[in-house]
Design an enzyme around this catalytic site. Structure first.
Site, PDB file in Angstrom:
ATOM      1  CE  LYS A 168       0.861   4.672   8.480  1.00 44.42           C
ATOM      2  NZ  LYS A 168      -0.460   5.282   8.673  1.00 44.42           N
ATOM      3  CE1 TYR A 199      -3.653   2.559   0.682  1.00 41.31           C
ATOM      4  CE2 TYR A 199      -2.228   3.346   2.450  1.00 41.31           C
ATOM      5  CZ  TYR A 199      -3.329   3.515   1.631  1.00 41.31           C
ATOM      6  OH  TYR A 199      -4.102   4.635   1.750  1.00 41.31           O
ATOM      7  CG  ASP A 237       5.586   3.494   1.364  1.00 38.42           C
ATOM      8  OD1 ASP A 237       5.750   4.161   2.407  1.00 38.42           O
ATOM      9  OD2 ASP A 237       4.464   3.313   0.851  1.00 38.42           O
TER      10      ASP A 237
END
Length: 547
Positions: free
Chosen positions: A376, A246, A348
């Site tokens: 995050k 994702y 990522d």
């Protein structure tokens, strides 16, 4: 990992008798009231009062005597009909036990959920915040350290941590103070600031191979810009990604983030599939897909499309299907193969950055990508992300060359919160990350022991600071298609049991359990003790409670 022989039902022993059949989970209403939690018997018909009355006056008796016989018959029939008991109402369908316990605890949340849907699609601007919750998601009112409280006043030990953002827990005093002080100077200027340079310097201290860094607002911004940089640098248009990985909400990222095998093709040659309505069909012409943790699959796709591929983008630790670590030397060989075929490598690190190690998975595994994406745990709760990489690529961001920008990129409040967050992590250093490792290991072993004691087949997988467990007989899960071989419904019911006992994780088995510097060994011990209880109770629930 606990993997024990069990009786036929795939992960729990056979019981002598199951409860009555119930309608599928999808057919139940989500917004429930407290009364719905009680399995109520059919209502008892009310007893009608006697229709006998005292003697009427003599004149009235004479009047009645003159009434036709037909009228008397009609009156008697009416009285009989009135005295007849009403037919019993159909019995209310009993709720599954875990949901029945939660409904009265979440009365305010249920009301807010119903009200929110009148103004916001699904009552939340991010679908994952409401997905899979039953009867409704708890609406969170406050958080401090490792704990949160919902609008009904229920307290939870938080192992979701805003999907891994809160690496230093909720409302860390240093972060709160830094944001308050910066707000007094001005919320946002949309202009260069010395604070942005200060954050960039701290970023490079923790990620030494980040020769340059540019800040944006969320993970989608970061991956979208990194892909654009790679295309500009190489002069090629297509990208290669991995099934089940994702990378945000832009069109190129939402290809094969989920991919049902029945339509996704063979393992060796996965088909690119859009994961949302509204993605133009032509997008899949520019996205090639391979299997994670399979070098032959990756190399095959690279050699076939090398003249078109600008880059490969991947989660170095697959964190969109629970937690799936890379195979030994997999990342090193992947970088070698990519560079041999003139592809840039984009890591990522939105989830792994500043979590599995100060410098992310690239530091943990000793691999250097060309570009990296962060979010995050970079902000620790404030909205900020970043693209970092080699100067030769990043310095091409310039007017008339590669575009990069946004009104809220590198805003004052996000920079202040991120700087305070990174300073806390930098000060904690190796000891802090060693503590994350101890907590992760303690919970992993505790969950395996609980599953073994209760004779439930569970696989637990982890990387420093993050883990997930699956109800499955597989000993190990190494890629997306293997991650489909789990009992989603059992995990969902187990989530409800944990929530009832004050342990807050996400009901989606593809999310992760995470730790913060605010968590303690006692917090992990409480999770393990609760898991012993909930695993034991799973064995007693009628299996047809699992939709």
């Amino acid at each position: 990992m606990a993997d024990l022989p069990t009786a036929p039902s795939p992960f729990l022993p056979v019981r002598e008798a199951d409860g009555p059949k119930r309608s599928p989970h999808a057919e139940r209403a989500v917004g429930l009231t407290a009364a719905d939690s009680e399995v109520q018997p059919p209502p008892t018909p009310a007893t009608e009062p006697s229709h006998k009355t005292p003697a009427e006056p003599e004149a009235e008796e004479k009047k009645e005597a003159k009434e036709p016989a037909k009228a008397e018959t009609k009156t008697e029939a009416k009285a009989e009909a009135k005295e007849a008991p009403a037919p019993p109402a159909p019995e209310a369908e009993p709720l599954p036990i875990p949901i029945a316990r939660l409904v009265p605890k979440l009365k305010t949340s249920a009301k807010l959920f119903a009200e929110g849907k009148k103004y916001i699609p699904n009552a939340s601007s991010s679908l994952i915040r409401v997905a899979s919750y039953d009867p409704c998601p708890p609406f969170i009112a406050a958080g401090k350290g490792a704990r949160i409280w919902d609008e009904d006043g229920n307290e939870y030990l938080d192992f979701n941590l805003a999907y891994g953002c809160l690496i230093n827990g909720h409302a860390h005093k240093e972060q709160v103070k830094a944001i308050q002080e910066r707000a007094e100077l001005g919320l946002h200027f949309a202009a260069p600031t010395s604070l942005e340079i200060e954050v960039a310097k701290m970023f490079r201290k923790m990620v030494p191979n980040a020769e340059r860094v540019a800040f944006c607002s969320n993970g989608t911004d970061a991956t979208q810009n990194a892909i654009r940089i790679a295309r500009a640098v190489t002069g090629k248009d297509a990208i290669l990604k991995f099934e089940g990985h994702y990378h945000g909400q832009h069109d190129y990222a939402l290809i094969s983030a989920e991919a049902p095998p029945i339509v996704a093709g063979l393992d060796e040659y996965p088909r690119p599939l859009p994961n949302s309505a509204g993605i133009p069909p032509g997008v899949t012409d520019y996205v090639m897909v391979a299997q994670y943790n399979s070098l032959p699959s990756f190399e095959r796709m690279v050699k076939r499309y090398r003249d078109r591929l600008a880059c490969v983008i991947l989660e170095p630790v697959m964190a969109n299907s629970g937690v799936i670590p890379p195979a030994p030397d997999y990342l090193k060989r992947l970088v070698e193969i990519a560079h041999q075929n003139e592809l840039l490598v984009i890591f990522d690190e939105v989830f792994t950055g500043f979590r599995v190690a100060p410098g992310g998975a690239q530091q943990l595994y000793g691999v250097e990508p060309d570009l990296s994406c962060w979010a995050k745990a970079l902000g620790g709760g404030v909205p900020i992300s970043a693209v970092s990489g080699k100067a030769e690529y990043m310095d091409l961001i310039a007017p008339g060359r590669i575009s990069f920008g946004g009104t809220y990129f590198a805003n004052n409040l996000s920079l202040a919160g991120a700087l305070a967050n990174l300073k806390i992590l930098h000060r904690g250093g190796e000891e802090l990350y060693a503590r994350f490792a101890r907590l992760t290991d303690k919970l992993e072993k505790g969950l395996e022991e609980a599953a073994r004691d209760e004779k439930i087949s569970v696989a637990v997988q982890s990387v420093n600071g993050m883990l997930q467990f699956f109800f499955t007989r597989r000993k190990k899960i190494t890629n997306y298609r293997e991650s489909l071989q789990i009992d989603w419904n059992l995990y969902l019911r187990h989530h409800q049991l944990l929530l009832d006992k004050g342990i807050y994780i996400h009901p989606d088995n593809y999310e992760r359990i995470t730790f913060s510097s605010a968590h303690t060994e006692k917090d992990v011990e409480r999770f393990v003790a609760t898991a012993h209880e909930t695993f034991r109770e799973l064995r007693t629930l009628p299996r047809d409670y699992l939709p």
